[in-house]
Design an enzyme around this catalytic site. Structure first.
Site, PDB file in Angstrom:
ATOM      1  N   GLY A  14       0.797  -1.222   0.000  1.00  0.00           N
ATOM      2  CA  GLY A  14       0.000   0.000   0.000  1.00  0.00           C
ATOM      3  C   GLY A  14       0.828   1.271   0.000  1.00  0.00           C
ATOM      4  O   GLY A  14       1.970   1.301   0.458  1.00  0.00           O
ATOM      5  N   GLN A  75       3.402  -6.525  -6.385  1.00  0.00           N
ATOM      6  CA  GLN A  75       2.024  -6.339  -6.842  1.00  0.00           C
ATOM      7  C   GLN A  75       2.010  -5.060  -7.674  1.00  0.00           C
ATOM      8  O   GLN A  75       2.045  -3.962  -7.138  1.00  0.00           O
ATOM      9  CB  GLN A  75       1.064  -6.237  -5.652  1.00  0.00           C
ATOM     10  N   GLY A  80      -6.520  -4.658  -4.302  1.00  0.00           N
ATOM     11  CA  GLY A  80      -7.154  -5.223  -3.124  1.00  0.00           C
ATOM     12  C   GLY A  80      -6.333  -6.318  -2.474  1.00  0.00           C
ATOM     13  O   GLY A  80      -5.372  -6.835  -3.039  1.00  0.00           O
ATOM     14  N   ASP A 104       1.651  -3.092   8.118  1.00  0.00           N
ATOM     15  CA  ASP A 104       1.319  -1.906   8.910  1.00  0.00           C
ATOM     16  C   ASP A 104       0.579  -2.262  10.194  1.00  0.00           C
ATOM     17  O   ASP A 104      -0.087  -1.420  10.791  1.00  0.00           O
ATOM     18  CB  ASP A 104       0.499  -0.917   8.081  1.00  0.00           C
ATOM     19  N   HIS A 362      37.323  18.919  30.962  1.00  0.00           N
ATOM     20  CA  HIS A 362      36.698  20.087  30.353  1.00  0.00           C
ATOM     21  C   HIS A 362      37.160  20.287  28.907  1.00  0.00           C
ATOM     22  O   HIS A 362      38.339  20.231  28.608  1.00  0.00           O
ATOM     23  CB  HIS A 362      37.048  21.394  31.102  1.00  0.00           C
ATOM     24  N   TYR A 365      39.122  17.562  22.929  1.00  0.00           N
ATOM     25  CA  TYR A 365      38.861  16.620  21.857  1.00  0.00           C
ATOM     26  C   TYR A 365      40.002  15.616  21.797  1.00  0.00           C
ATOM     27  O   TYR A 365      41.181  15.990  21.669  1.00  0.00           O
ATOM     28  CB  TYR A 365      38.734  17.310  20.499  1.00  0.00           C
ATOM     29  N   ALA A 379      42.055  21.766  30.455  1.00  0.00           N
ATOM     30  CA  ALA A 379      40.922  22.296  29.696  1.00  0.00           C
ATOM     31  C   ALA A 379      41.384  22.853  28.355  1.00  0.00           C
ATOM     32  O   ALA A 379      42.420  23.506  28.253  1.00  0.00           O
ATOM     33  CB  ALA A 379      40.227  23.385  30.499  1.00  0.00           C
ATOM     34  N   ALA A 422      51.049  24.946  29.362  1.00  0.00           N
ATOM     35  CA  ALA A 422      49.781  25.461  28.846  1.00  0.00           C
ATOM     36  C   ALA A 422      50.004  26.248  27.560  1.00  0.00           C
ATOM     37  O   ALA A 422      50.991  26.974  27.413  1.00  0.00           O
ATOM     38  CB  ALA A 422      49.116  26.342  29.892  1.00  0.00           C
ATOM     39  N   ARG A 439      55.612  27.527  22.667  1.00  0.00           N
ATOM     40  CA  ARG A 439      54.817  28.748  22.550  1.00  0.00           C
ATOM     41  C   ARG A 439      55.783  29.928  22.536  1.00  0.00           C
ATOM     42  O   ARG A 439      56.918  29.823  23.016  1.00  0.00           O
ATOM     43  CB  ARG A 439      53.831  28.876  23.711  1.00  0.00           C
TER      44      ARG A 439
END
Length: 456
Positions: A14, A75, A80, A104, A362, A365, A379, A422, A439
């Site tokens: 259907g 079908q 029907g 269904d 915190h 990733y 963090a 850091a 850094r």
């Protein structure tokens, strides 16, 4: 071939116009699984000789979404239910019997179908219901002795027949020896111009074959879905049943009405699940685990005594014993955490093994990495695992201290007891016990005057 041979035909051709969807109706989901998939599962549990699924509208979508070992029959014209079963005839055995189900009607259960099959024997079985409102449904017509003589669709029923409360659910058991002749003799001379499967009841009576009605003990088991409202109603019924089973098994659900299970949940003792949690796929939870509110957990294993704080998302991952996860943590595929790990808010882990006692509390990733035990991520730590073309691995040893706001540029290895300052961008390997700083040195400009805005 023995008379107890069972064929099952599932009608799923259907269009489902009232769903207002480009998706075939039988692919709409209950408990995270397409309705048709649920019906096939139930059918398979009856151990039939074969399962034949009649498809039509959106057949390619159905075949792509429901990859099951069944016989698929198209079908091409929806003429029907009788015509639909007729298309399956070449795949049915000459003897035995055929059970007709519907793609269904997703909540029909094995127990009800076994009762129907037992009642039918080698004759005709008919599953009926007495709903609160029979409007729009085919009525069961009985003679003065209470025997079923026919089913009359509402569009073809007179006033007296419409007053009948007992209705046809559509689920039938039919003897294969008679089925082909009955189907070939069907007429479409009715209000809908279709070949009704329900007309086989009158043909069985005419041939002296007894019709055995079985009333479904709970209406929703045989309820069909024609629109999104009915879909939502059955979803809630399904979820309520699952919640009740978990409660009976000792799981604490803060509010059973706000719980969703879209797969299977294996659990230990003293598990507590707060509100609005969603479980998908295969989930395993150990003893004394607490799941906070609004968590989504999919294909995950969670060890004993762990706590998952609110709004955490876990997918295709493994959490060891005595972990503390979240709030707002995300564990992505192939994240594997040992015991006593802490993963805090806004931390994301993907394809990484995290050693015992390691903490990332915190804004971090960790991707494509191997991390030792008792290491701490400050963090804002980011593992830069992707160079724009390839993913690279990062290896971090035991008892490493990574300062806040560091970037580890993969591929890179940090030995045991390494410390990074850091704000460092670590691009080269660091040996055991070393301090790594990467850094610019801070410069303070003496006598500098901050410019002022021009006065208007």
């Amino acid at each position: 071939m023995p008379q107890n041979t069972l064929n099952i035909v599932i009608l799923a051709a259907g269009k489902g116009t009232r769903m207002y969807s480009k998706m075939p109706k039988v692919l709409h989901r209950i408990g995270g699984k397409p309705m048709l998939g649920r019906v096939i599962d139930t059918a398979a549990a009856l151990n039939p000789q074969n399962i034949c699924v009649v498809i039509g509208h959106g057949k390619d979508q159905v075949l792509n979404a429901v990859k099951r070992d069944v016989v698929w029959v198209e079908q091409t014209e929806q003429l029907g239910t009788g015509h639909a079963v007729k298309t399956a005839l070449p795949h049915l055995s000459a003897e035995g019997r055929t059970l007709v189900l519907y793609g269904d009607v997703p909540l029909i259960d094995v127990k009800t179908l076994k009762t129907l099959l037992e009642a039918a024997g080698n004759e005709v079985g008919l599953l009926t219901d007495v709903p609160a409102d029979p409007t729009g449904l085919g009525r069961i017509i009985r003679d003065g002795n209470g025997s079923v003589t026919a089913i009359v669709e509402e569009k073809d029923a007179d006033a007296a027949q419409k007053a009948v409360k007992e209705i046809n659910t559509g689920i039938l058991v039919l003897p294969n020896a008679k089925l082909e002749n009955w189907l070939n003799s069907l007429s479409s001379n009715n209000a809908q111009g279709e070949y009704y499967l329900t007309d086989l009841i009158a043909k069985a009576v005419a041939d002296g074959i007894k019709v055995h009605p079985v009333q479904v003990h709970t209406s929703y088991l045989a309820a069909g879905v024609n629109n999104k409202l009915q879909l939502a109603e059955l979803e809630r019924i399904f979820q309520t049943e699952q919640a009740q089973e978990l409660l009976k098994a000792g799981v604490t659900l803060s509010d059973p009405a706000r719980f969703d299970l879209r797969g299977r949940l294996k659990h230990g003792q003293d598990v507590v699940i707060d509100v609005n949690c969603i479980f998908e796929g295969e989930v395993e939870i150990g003893d004394n685990v607490e799941i906070g509110a609004n968590c989504v957990i999919k294909n995950a294993k969670i060890g004993a005594n762990s706590k998952i704080a609110p709004f955490s998302h876990l997918e295709d991952c493994e959490v060891g014993e005595n972990n503390r996860i979240g709030p707002y943590a995300r564990l992505r595929p192939q994240a594997k955490l040992a015991a006593d790990v802490h993963i805090g808010n806004f931390v994301e882990i993907k394809n990484a093994a995290i050693g015992k006692g390691t903490k990332a509390n915190h804004l971090t990733y960790i991707g494509d990495a191997e991390v030792g035990s008792k290491t701490n991520f400050g963090a804002g730590t980011i593992i830069a695992n992707y160079d724009g073309v390839h993913k690279h691995k990062t290896v971090i040893g035991n008892e490493v201290r990574i300062g806040s706001n560091c970037v580890l540029v993969a591929p890179v290895t940090l030995g045991n007891k390494v410390t990074t300052g850091a704000g460092s961008a670590i691009t080269r390997n660091v040996e055991d016990g070393k301090l790594a700083l990467a850094r610019a040195r801070q410069t303070v400009i003496e006598g500098w005057v901050r410019p002022e805005k021009d006065k208007q």
